[in-house]
Enzyme design. Structure first.
Site, mmCIF file in Angstrom:
data_model
loop_
_atom_site.group_PDB
_atom_site.id
_atom_site.type_symbol
_atom_site.label_atom_id
_atom_site.label_comp_id
_atom_site.label_asym_id
_atom_site.label_seq_id
_atom_site.Cartn_x
_atom_site.Cartn_y
_atom_site.Cartn_z
ATOM 1 N N LYS A 43 0.829 -1.240 -0.223
ATOM 2 C CA LYS A 43 0.006 -0.001 -0.128
ATOM 3 C C LYS A 43 0.806 1.196 -0.198
ATOM 4 C CE LYS A 43 -3.404 2.801 0.765
ATOM 5 N NZ LYS A 43 -4.443 3.096 -0.164
ATOM 6 N N CYS A 128 -3.101 9.851 -6.056
ATOM 7 C CA CYS A 128 -4.165 9.544 -4.840
ATOM 8 C C CYS A 128 -5.152 10.653 -5.040
ATOM 9 C CB CYS A 128 -3.408 9.386 -3.483
ATOM 10 S SG CYS A 128 -4.770 9.221 -2.165
HETATM 11 O O1 HRO Z 1 -6.065 5.432 -0.040
HETATM 12 C C1 HRO Z 1 -6.719 5.868 -0.972
HETATM 13 O O2 HRO Z 1 -7.705 6.523 -0.636
HETATM 14 C C2 HRO Z 1 -6.277 5.602 -2.244
HETATM 15 C C3 HRO Z 1 -5.063 5.903 -2.977
HETATM 16 CL CL1 HRO Z 1 -3.682 6.289 -2.237
HETATM 17 C C4 HRO Z 1 -4.923 5.821 -4.349
HETATM 18 O O3 HRO Z 1 -3.913 5.951 -5.043
HETATM 19 N N1 HRO Z 1 -5.812 5.607 -5.266
HETATM 20 C C5 HRO Z 1 -7.066 5.546 -4.583
HETATM 21 O O4 HRO Z 1 -7.844 5.334 -5.195
HETATM 22 N N2 HRO Z 1 -7.365 5.567 -3.193
#
Ligand code: HRO
Length: 264
Positions: A43, A128
């Site tokens: 992650k 993100c």
């Molecule tokens: O953690 C998130 O809300 C998230 C991330 Cl980091 C990302 O790169 N893409 C996404 O759809 N959610």
């Protein structure tokens, strides 16, 4: 099974998880390690651990699609530095995703992760969509140039970029030019389609809580954009820069479409 060579490493097959909602904890990473995935991706991490956004923050919707506003929940990069050596029991390449809140955070995390010998590659997440007050870096070309320039100086591993979906040919060309002038080894196309809205008509409300219900769309719904982004970057990037296809891959047919579009 098709094999592939990626970031200088032989892969038993061309599949592995995206950095997404199921690779945050040791338990989740071990499940991926024990699966048939050819590699494990962690992650996106930040300097400090994060709880992320309030729940519900991930919902599966019709047609094998999803909306999320996880808000970058993660254990913090120092914990992943400890976990990565433990993941080697699974005998597969390990990729780490990094998503700092500012350039200095990315430099610190990537320079320290570079010294973890068990780590095979680093993916810098420029896309993100879910942190309140933080724009998607990949949509800000000047900021993208700055972060890539700084990070490439100190990164000692193969370096990739997780890109947002682009929809305009001029934007593809601008980003490809930036990447072609860098030492970036691979791109991942695509992150979720930012700021969709899903409404439950029975409850007369949005399905996720954070950000008034706005969230990143993933799954089958986004596959045509995943394919178009892989195709366009394959056309525009130098041949030695590899491309990971991501979004809506449920079957061999989906994977074959990505391969036909140019995914590695
Ligand atoms: O953690 C998130 O809300 C998230 C991330 Cl980091 C990302 O790169 N893409 C996404 O759809 N959610």
């Amino acid at each position: 099974m098709i094999k592939t060579r990626f970031a200088g490493i032989n892969f038993e097959n061309p599949f592995f998880n995206a950095s997404g909602p199921h690779c945050t904890t040791k338990e989740e990473l071990d499940i991926l390690g024990q699966s048939k995935a050819a590699a494990v991706m962690t992650k996106s991490c930040t300097l400090e651990p994060r709880e992320g956004n309030p729940s519900p923050r991930y919902v599966d919707i019709t047609n094998n699609s999803s909306i999320n506003s996880m808000g970058l929940p993660n254990l913090g990069y120092k914990e992943y530095m400890k976990l990565i050596p433990e993941l080697t029991v699974h005998n597969k390449p390990i990729f780490s995703s990094v998503s700092g809140m500012k350039i200095e955070d990315n430099i610190q995390m990537i320079s320290e992760l570079s010294d973890v010998k068990e780590l095979d590659a680093i993916e810098l997440n420029l896309s993100c969509p879910n942190v309140v007050g933080k724009p998607q870096v990949g949509y800000d070309f000047q900021q993208s140039v700055e972060v890539i320039q700084e990070v490439q100086k100190i990164c000692k591993k193969p370096l990739g970029l997780k890109l947002p979906p682009y929809f305009d040919f001029v934007h593809f060309e601008t980003m490809a030019k930036i990447i072609n002038q860098s030492r970036v080894n691979f791109v991942t196309c695509i992150n979720s389609l930012g700021n969709g809205l899903v409404i439950d008509i029975a409850k007369e409300q949005v399905v996720i809580k954070p950000k008034g219900g706005f969230g990143g769309m993933g799954g089958k719904l986004v596959k045509p954009f995943g394919l178009s982004n892989v195709r366009k970057f394959r056309e525009l990037l130098k041949p030695e820069i590899q491309v990971i296809g991501c979004g809506g891959i449920f079957s061999g047919i989906d994977a074959f479409e990505y391969i036909l579009a140019g995914a590695d």
